[in-house]
Design an enzyme around this catalytic site. Sequence first.
Site, PDB file in Angstrom:
ATOM      1  N   CYS A  76       0.860  -1.183   0.000  1.00 31.59           N
ATOM      2  CA  CYS A  76       0.000   0.000   0.000  1.00 31.59           C
ATOM      3  C   CYS A  76       0.899   1.238   0.000  1.00 31.59           C
ATOM      4  O   CYS A  76       1.768   1.380   0.878  1.00 31.59           O
ATOM      5  CB  CYS A  76      -0.849  -0.029   1.261  1.00 31.59           C
ATOM      6  SG  CYS A  76      -1.837   1.452   1.537  1.00 31.59           S
ATOM      7  N   THR A  78      -0.066   4.321   0.478  1.00 36.99           N
ATOM      8  CA  THR A  78      -0.477   5.244   1.544  1.00 36.99           C
ATOM      9  C   THR A  78       0.158   4.855   2.881  1.00 36.99           C
ATOM     10  O   THR A  78       0.687   5.701   3.614  1.00 36.99           O
ATOM     11  CB  THR A  78      -2.015   5.230   1.684  1.00 36.99           C
ATOM     12  OG1 THR A  78      -2.594   5.358   0.390  1.00 36.99           O
ATOM     13  CG2 THR A  78      -2.500   6.343   2.573  1.00 36.99           C
ATOM     14  N   CYS A 185      -1.427   3.747  -6.451  1.00 36.40           N
ATOM     15  CA  CYS A 185      -2.191   3.085  -5.380  1.00 36.40           C
ATOM     16  C   CYS A 185      -2.414   1.662  -5.866  1.00 36.40           C
ATOM     17  O   CYS A 185      -2.755   1.460  -7.048  1.00 36.40           O
ATOM     18  CB  CYS A 185      -3.517   3.803  -5.173  1.00 36.40           C
ATOM     19  SG  CYS A 185      -4.735   2.877  -4.206  1.00 36.40           S
ATOM     20  N   HIS A 187      -4.668  -0.420  -5.468  1.00 37.79           N
ATOM     21  CA  HIS A 187      -6.018  -0.719  -5.973  1.00 37.79           C
ATOM     22  C   HIS A 187      -6.140  -0.394  -7.467  1.00 37.79           C
ATOM     23  O   HIS A 187      -6.846  -1.067  -8.206  1.00 37.79           O
ATOM     24  CB  HIS A 187      -7.068   0.114  -5.217  1.00 37.79           C
ATOM     25  CG  HIS A 187      -7.418  -0.415  -3.870  1.00 37.79           C
ATOM     26  ND1 HIS A 187      -6.593  -0.276  -2.776  1.00 37.79           N
ATOM     27  CD2 HIS A 187      -8.512  -1.094  -3.423  1.00 37.79           C
ATOM     28  CE1 HIS A 187      -7.182  -0.838  -1.724  1.00 37.79           C
ATOM     29  NE2 HIS A 187      -8.330  -1.327  -2.081  1.00 37.79           N
TER      30      HIS A 187
HETATM   31  N1  DGL Z   1      -4.113   0.549  -1.754  1.00 39.58           N
HETATM   32  C1  DGL Z   1      -3.726   1.701  -1.065  1.00 39.58           C
HETATM   33  C2  DGL Z   1      -2.520   2.392  -1.709  1.00 39.58           C
HETATM   34  O1  DGL Z   1      -1.736   1.757  -2.383  1.00 39.58           O
HETATM   35  C3  DGL Z   1      -4.683   2.695  -0.545  1.00 39.58           C
HETATM   36  C4  DGL Z   1      -6.133   2.667  -0.735  1.00 39.58           C
HETATM   37  C5  DGL Z   1      -6.820   3.352   0.432  1.00 39.58           C
HETATM   38  O2  DGL Z   1      -6.988   2.679   1.445  1.00 39.58           O
HETATM   39  O3  DGL Z   1      -7.158   4.536   0.330  1.00 39.58           O
HETATM   40  O4  DGL Z   1      -2.319   3.564  -1.518  1.00 39.58           O
END
Ligand code: DGL
Length: 254
Positions: A76, A78, A185, A187
Amino acid sequence: MTENNRAPVGMFDSGVGGISVLREAVRELPQERFLFFGDTLNAPYGTKSREQVQALSRQAVEMLLERGCKAIVIACNTATSAAAAGLRAAYPHLPIIGMEPALKPASLLRRGGVILSLATPGTIAGEKYARLMARYGDGVVSLPCPGLMEFVERLETDGPALEAYLMRQIGPYASRQIDAVVLGCTHYVFLRPVLNRLLPGVPLIDGNEGTVRQLKTRLEEMGLRAPAGSEGSVELLSSGGRDALESMEKLLHA
Ligand code: DGL
């Protein structure tokens, strides 16, 4: 930390996004065992405060360590931005691999146009991102995307609402030359098909391959690679119950 090279590699994310990293890791390191935790109950991380993300990341790592993990991948961007430094200070002997938006490789593709960098508000507001921008930010337009990870959590990786969201973000640049798009990100990696359709021919750059390469190197350096011929495995955990686990399973095998 255990010295056992047969122990699992722990990974976590706020939800299903990190499954994109896990898929790559399983492909590259098929003999390893992986334990993936999706913190769906506390998602999204990208619109939470730095302190909240630090506390959630710490909890996730503690849980993975209780289960005997030999290394941690923060799957992740973040959480890496908010918590990687603190986690490394707290666990100095534990290999902790983080992620960052792939501005560096994207910068090599710049041909005088713009590079669109899509990431969470938390990632874009962080110091780590500011440092990356100072080095590789020429021509980069940063687009914070609150609400975008939620589409992926719902497994809504196509359709009119998603297209409308993306066009609100990238539409203003559609008449310019877009040299690359950074998927900052984990996702967003699942949005490759729709982005390819909206931006035909534009390279979409994510950090997954680099992250897995780094995991491999760190395990090798520390003598923690599973022995050749070992049988790998994947175990999924979620704070979000059965539906969240099912979504993770689906994306893992998509
Ligand atoms: N998958 C996460 C990233 O790479 C963050 C998504 C989230 O929880 O806002 O930043």
